[in-house]
Write a protein that holds these residues in place. Structure first.
Motif, mmCIF file in Angstrom:
data_model
loop_
_atom_site.group_PDB
_atom_site.id
_atom_site.type_symbol
_atom_site.label_atom_id
_atom_site.label_comp_id
_atom_site.label_asym_id
_atom_site.label_seq_id
_atom_site.Cartn_x
_atom_site.Cartn_y
_atom_site.Cartn_z
ATOM 1 N N ASP A 1 -8.732 5.186 -5.530
ATOM 2 C CA ASP A 1 -7.619 5.666 -5.283
ATOM 3 C C ASP A 1 -6.427 4.922 -4.758
ATOM 4 O O ASP A 1 -6.910 3.774 -3.810
ATOM 5 C CB ASP A 1 -7.784 6.725 -3.983
ATOM 6 C CG ASP A 1 -8.602 7.933 -4.452
ATOM 7 O OD1 ASP A 1 -8.574 8.132 -5.882
ATOM 8 O OD2 ASP A 1 -9.321 8.631 -3.734
ATOM 9 N N GLN A 2 -5.174 4.924 -4.961
ATOM 10 C CA GLN A 2 -4.057 3.830 -4.906
ATOM 11 C C GLN A 2 -2.916 4.845 -4.452
ATOM 12 O O GLN A 2 -2.657 5.587 -5.112
ATOM 13 C CB GLN A 2 -3.799 3.135 -6.011
ATOM 14 C CG GLN A 2 -4.934 2.348 -6.796
ATOM 15 C CD GLN A 2 -4.542 2.060 -7.993
ATOM 16 O OE1 GLN A 2 -3.397 1.766 -8.516
ATOM 17 N NE2 GLN A 2 -5.660 1.430 -8.874
ATOM 18 N N PRO A 3 -2.548 4.811 -3.342
ATOM 19 C CA PRO A 3 -1.504 5.303 -2.653
ATOM 20 C C PRO A 3 -0.102 5.325 -3.450
ATOM 21 O O PRO A 3 0.382 6.526 -3.465
ATOM 22 C CB PRO A 3 -0.987 4.536 -1.293
ATOM 23 C CG PRO A 3 -2.305 3.581 -1.060
ATOM 24 C CD PRO A 3 -2.865 3.443 -2.479
ATOM 25 N N ASP A 4 0.268 4.475 -4.353
ATOM 26 C CA ASP A 4 1.445 4.503 -5.069
ATOM 27 C C ASP A 4 1.027 5.064 -6.561
ATOM 28 O O ASP A 4 1.847 5.058 -7.544
ATOM 29 C CB ASP A 4 1.950 3.246 -5.270
ATOM 30 C CG ASP A 4 0.998 2.327 -5.692
ATOM 31 O OD1 ASP A 4 -0.287 2.451 -5.856
ATOM 32 O OD2 ASP A 4 1.650 1.034 -6.249
ATOM 33 N N SER A 5 -0.150 5.486 -6.672
ATOM 34 C CA SER A 5 -0.663 6.096 -8.021
ATOM 35 C C SER A 5 -1.067 7.779 -8.087
ATOM 36 O O SER A 5 -1.863 7.849 -6.998
ATOM 37 C CB SER A 5 -1.484 5.377 -8.831
ATOM 38 O OG SER A 5 -0.859 4.202 -9.160
ATOM 39 N N LYS B 1 -3.419 10.647 -8.313
ATOM 40 C CA LYS B 1 -4.821 10.552 -8.452
ATOM 41 C C LYS B 1 -5.262 11.152 -9.909
ATOM 42 O O LYS B 1 -6.251 10.590 -10.668
ATOM 43 C CB LYS B 1 -5.443 11.687 -7.686
ATOM 44 C CG LYS B 1 -6.902 11.512 -7.405
ATOM 45 C CD LYS B 1 -7.561 12.944 -6.528
ATOM 46 C CE LYS B 1 -7.087 12.230 -4.973
ATOM 47 N NZ LYS B 1 -7.708 13.120 -4.078
#
Length: 588
Positions: free
Chosen positions: A218-222, A224
């Motif tokens: 999980d990446q905050p700027d991408s 899900k």
């Protein structure tokens, strides 16, 4: 052309060899017999006639030719069924399509080929990349069988691995774009999906048409999840995720559960509850309902109980009324989605599936919990919401049930609610615009099986035809084609009717005539002449009584409209017609 392809398919294949791929058939005289693939019967009542090239399932009432069989058993549309049988017959459907559509058909075919190659590429990457495989097997809990069944893979976290691979396989830039596998960037063409678990989206026959892609880190700027965009092969408003894997379980269980998330479906299938599909996070459409209703009319929604879920349910109730679908709601424990519940407590997931709440009752209760109905403002808001849903109901008894319930809960008169629902003002006249008249068959009592049996008897056994001449007025049939056949028999009581040499007046109905002659022969061959006469008499009486019920229903609707518009004279005239029908029912 389509008609040429149908003819060539039927020339090369026989209905019994098509059906034999799904049903164990045994010879029964000139026909074949087997257990129904649509019901759980113990005694074979599924019949196939190689001579007439038709089939009929007496346990479910379904029947038709080889194309209708594939549409029913596979749950696919006509074009898909035709393409499937064409391939079985060794024919290429593209050879039969000409004109402007041929170029697009070729592009779709190549795009699907690119998607299939991409799927295999992603599958190989999942096995090769240990972190991705660990995410799928340990974090998501997917076993080998479910990974294989759903063809789950992994898109490597690189810019153009797939694009390069497909180019090496001689796929053009156009084909890769058509498949939704590449996007434009400052670097040129790059892969649409990178560093994600890949779950293929498949059509009803199991061909890959797109992907749902889930980040494994999980990446905050991408986001899900990302999905394949609209392409020439993928339309999210028509696609039901997991349909090809679930259709056998849906037929066996007699119902379908629809979730919002694709991984909800995968998790449920992994645990053995396979009659589950998803709308991939999109709003339910008529296309979604049409697809699942080919297999069952028992539809159970497992949506969230938040504002979005409630709005989705309201919309689906309206669609279900048009489709004659029995809609109910699977209530999940607070804060859980199906994926959470399946992994935590499989027995509980099966329990909530097995005890759904009728959709209108669920919706009524949810709104009631959210509004203070002890105040005038709350009563107005609650009645606004509930009446908007009651208004779309087709069944008058069901409408009345909820009007009465609403009247009790709000402590207001039933007449006040009816006036509000119909938009009546101070003069008592409706201010709502008149809706276009619905199809004359909508809401009618279904009499098709009775009509089919009756017409089959008249055609096959001329002695029964005198019944059609004894009535003062011709019987009324639900469909024009049936009426044409009945009228021909009435006008030509001595005519011999054989599906191999139909009179000119009936040649437009050859397939229907074949089917009902076949079913009548199977149903009534063991009866003697007197028994056939009694059967024909009973069937004719059922048709007459159903005609009366349908006329009463139409008259009731007309009376309500006349009352709403304040036309007292029209109401009295219609009531007299009702009295005549009711008197005839008592006298019969």
């Amino acid at each position: 052309m389509k008609d040429d392809l149908v003819a060539d398919v039927k020339d090369r294949l026989s209905v019994d060899e098509v059906v034999a791929d799904y049903v164990e058939l045994k010879r029964s005289g000139r026909n074949f017999k087997g257990l129904s693939p649509f019901t759980s019967e113990k005694t074979p009542s599924f019949m196939v006639s190689p001579e007439k090239q038709i089939w009929h399932d007496f346990s479910s009432g379904k029947g038709g030719d080889m194309l209708s069989f594939i549409m029913e058993v596979e749950g696919v549309d006509f074009k898909t069924a035709l393409d499937q049988l064409a391939r079985k017959a060794g024919l290429d459907p593209a050879d039969y399509r000409s004109g402007g559509s041929s170029g697009m058909d070729k592009r779709r075919k190549i795009a699907k080929e690119a998607l299939d190659v991409a799927t295999k590429f992603y599958q190989a990457q999942l096995v090769a990349k240990k972190p991705a495989l660990a995410y799928a097997t340990k974090k998501r809990g997917f076993n080998k069988d479910i990974i294989s069944d759903f063809r789950i893979g992994y898109a490597p976290d690189t810019w153009e691995s797939l694009y390069t691979y497909l180019a090496q396989k001689d796929f053009t830039e156009q084909a890769i774009e058509d498949a939704g596998l590449a996007v434009k960037s400052k670097r040129g063409k790059i892969d649409m999906f990178r560093g994600r678990l890949m779950i293929p989206l498949m059509d009803a026959s199991g061909s890959v048409i797109g992907f749902t892609a889930r980040l494994i880190d999980d990446q905050p700027d991408s986001p899900k999840y990302i999905n394949t965009p609209q392409t020439i092969v993928y339309d999210k408003s028509r696609h039901v995720f997991g349909y090809s894997q679930a259709k056998d379980a849906i037929r066996r269980s007699g119902y379908v559960v629809i979730t919002e998330g694709n991984l909800d479906v995968v998790s449920s299938h992994k645990m053995g509850v396979r009659q589950v599909v998803a709308t991939a996070g999109t709003a339910m459409t008529m296309h979604h309902l049409k697809l699942v209703s080919r297999l069952t009319n028992d539809v159970r929604l497992a949506f969230d109980a938040d504002d979005a879920g409630i709005k989705a349910t309201e919309r689906t109730i309206e669609l279900a009324q048009e489709m004659d679908v029995r809609l109910s709601i699977v209530s999940l424990p607070d804060g859980e989605d199906p994926d959470d519940l399946v992994r935590r407590d499989l027995a509980k997931w099966q329990e909530v599936i097995d005890s759904p709440q009728y959709a209108l009752d669920w919706l009524y209760q949810r709104h009631k919990e959210r509004v203070d109905i002890t105040t005038a403002k709350g009563k107005r808001e609650f009645s606004d919401i509930v009446l908007s849903t009651i208004r779309v109901l087709k069944d008058d008894v069901e409408k009345d049930h909820y009007i009465v319930q609403l009247s009790k809960d709000l402590d207001v008169s039933k007449q006040a609610l009816l006036s509000k629902m119909n938009g009546a003002g101070a003069d008592g006249k409706s201010k709502r615009l008149k809706k276009p008249k619905a199809n004359q068959h909508s809401g009618e009592y279904d009499n098709t099986a009775v009509e089919d049996s009756f017409l089959g008897l008249l055609m096959l056994y001329p002695i029964t035809r005198r019944l059609s001449l004894d009535t003062d007025q011709p019987l009324e049939f639900v469909r024009p084609g049936r009426q044409d056949i009945y009228q021909y028999i009435r006008d030509n009581p001595q005519a011999s009717i054989d599906d191999t040499s139909l009179p000119a007046e009936l040649r437009d109905h050859v397939e229907y005539v074949k089917l009902i002659l076949f079913t009548a022969e199977e149903q009534y061959k063991k009866l003697d002449s007197n028994e056939r006469l009694r059967e024909a008499s009973d069937l004719a009486n059922k048709i007459i009584e159903t005609n009366k019920k349908n006329r009463l229903k139409l008259l009731t609707q007309s009376i309500e409209e006349a009352e709403s518009s304040g036309d007292a004279a029209k109401v009295q005239e219609l009531l007299k017609q009702v009295d005549v029908i009711i008197k005839s029912q008592k006298d019969s």
